[in-house]
Design an enzyme around this catalytic site. Sequence first.
Site, PDB file in Angstrom:
ATOM      1  N   ASP A 252       0.833  -1.205   0.000  1.00 35.08           N
ATOM      2  CA  ASP A 252       0.000   0.000   0.000  1.00 35.08           C
ATOM      3  C   ASP A 252       0.870   1.259   0.000  1.00 35.08           C
ATOM      4  O   ASP A 252       0.352   2.380  -0.034  1.00 35.08           O
ATOM      5  CB  ASP A 252      -1.019  -0.008   1.153  1.00 35.08           C
ATOM      6  CG  ASP A 252      -0.369  -0.079   2.517  1.00 35.08           C
ATOM      7  OD1 ASP A 252       0.873  -0.131   2.599  1.00 35.08           O
ATOM      8  OD2 ASP A 252      -1.124  -0.081   3.522  1.00 35.08           O
ATOM      9  N   SER A 253       2.204   1.073  -0.040  1.00 32.67           N
ATOM     10  CA  SER A 253       3.109   2.203  -0.301  1.00 32.67           C
ATOM     11  C   SER A 253       2.772   2.832  -1.647  1.00 32.67           C
ATOM     12  O   SER A 253       3.204   3.945  -1.940  1.00 32.67           O
ATOM     13  CB  SER A 253       4.573   1.745  -0.288  1.00 32.67           C
ATOM     14  OG  SER A 253       4.755   0.606  -1.110  1.00 32.67           O
TER      15      SER A 253
ATOM     16  N   ASP B 208      -0.997  -6.268   0.030  1.00 33.32           N
ATOM     17  CA  ASP B 208      -1.381  -5.624   1.292  1.00 33.32           C
ATOM     18  C   ASP B 208      -2.891  -5.521   1.433  1.00 33.32           C
ATOM     19  O   ASP B 208      -3.585  -5.101   0.488  1.00 33.32           O
ATOM     20  CB  ASP B 208      -0.827  -4.190   1.320  1.00 33.32           C
ATOM     21  CG  ASP B 208       0.468  -4.081   2.097  1.00 33.32           C
ATOM     22  OD1 ASP B 208       0.756  -4.962   2.921  1.00 33.32           O
ATOM     23  OD2 ASP B 208       1.194  -3.095   1.862  1.00 33.32           O
TER      24      ASP B 208
ATOM     25  N   GLU C 273      -1.049  -5.372   9.019  1.00 37.16           N
ATOM     26  CA  GLU C 273      -0.166  -4.720   9.992  1.00 37.16           C
ATOM     27  C   GLU C 273      -0.745  -4.795  11.397  1.00 37.16           C
ATOM     28  O   GLU C 273      -1.882  -4.356  11.619  1.00 37.16           O
ATOM     29  CB  GLU C 273      -0.006  -3.229   9.630  1.00 37.16           C
ATOM     30  CG  GLU C 273       0.646  -2.990   8.287  1.00 37.16           C
ATOM     31  CD  GLU C 273       0.813  -1.500   7.965  1.00 37.16           C
ATOM     32  OE1 GLU C 273       0.525  -0.643   8.841  1.00 37.16           O
ATOM     33  OE2 GLU C 273       1.228  -1.196   6.832  1.00 37.16           O
TER      34      GLU C 273
ATOM     35  N   GLU D 245       9.639  -3.839  10.326  1.00 34.28           N
ATOM     36  CA  GLU D 245       9.998  -2.545   9.725  1.00 34.28           C
ATOM     37  C   GLU D 245      10.573  -1.598  10.791  1.00 34.28           C
ATOM     38  O   GLU D 245       9.937  -1.356  11.831  1.00 34.28           O
ATOM     39  CB  GLU D 245       8.750  -1.911   9.064  1.00 34.28           C
ATOM     40  CG  GLU D 245       9.054  -0.566   8.414  1.00 34.28           C
ATOM     41  CD  GLU D 245       7.981  -0.100   7.434  1.00 34.28           C
ATOM     42  OE1 GLU D 245       7.029  -0.869   7.148  1.00 34.28           O
ATOM     43  OE2 GLU D 245       8.097   1.036   6.948  1.00 34.28           O
TER      44      GLU D 245
END
Length: 267
Positions: A45-46, A84, A115, A182
């Site tokens: 989703d970056s 994602d 996440e 991360e």
Amino acid sequence: MNRLTLTHLRKLKTNGEKITVLTVYDASFAHWLDQAGIEILLVGDSLGMVIQGHDSTLPVTMEQIIYHSQAVARGSQRALIVADLPFMSYATPAQALDNAARLLREGHAQVVKLEGGKWLLDTVKLLTDRGIPVCAHLGLLPQSVHQLGGYLIQGRSEAAADSLRQEALALQAAGASLLVLECVPSQLAADITAALTIPVIGIGAGPACDAQVLVLYDMLGLTPGKRPSFSKDFLQATGAGTIPNALQAFITAVKTGTFPGPEHSFN
Ligand code: KIV
């Protein structure tokens, strides 16, 4: 279907061979990453930041991830595709199940990524019990940027490190097949990588992780503005000259353990 499998990736971990992962959002780049031999294509989703120009990943929708995942699937044949689940698409286990199924059925991904830690254990178990492989994601969680107060290194205090260690083990026990870590200190990432049997994918998490992921546009020097300190421009810095050469330089650096160096890692 001849794509790489999770079993193959687990074997690489067991044999001590590093795994290469890059984000990708379209068919042409997916083709070149696949040709180069990148093992995991992450439809991250970056894309909300590097494709759409937002200042966070929060505006990204399910429809958009599906659209990009379809393109990546069309452009590649060998790599495993992880997609994602975007912000608020897995707020409840039932919603997660519906949306994860869409990423596999419509997006042609093989694994879904979400996440978070403790609060996701039931969701991870539900998805894996229903045959949907899960990549968990701990440390800096970009979808929680407002709660975290910015894009900050996580797990620096002993208490925070302990809770990340516990959550990693619990996510694996709940059925997660992969874990992204991360922006955490290298020693903490090394401890977690050694404690888990599933492959751990690091970004800003030091050299000991089983796999390394970067945002494609960062590692090709395409992202405007300042590059994150944990990333490296493999096109400029290595004098690669072409995109396929830059991808090979990334693969060689990860496989030989020369990337990430201390300058790309946190204490
Ligand atoms: O969305 C993304 O690109 C990611 C990576 C940074 C791990 O989640």
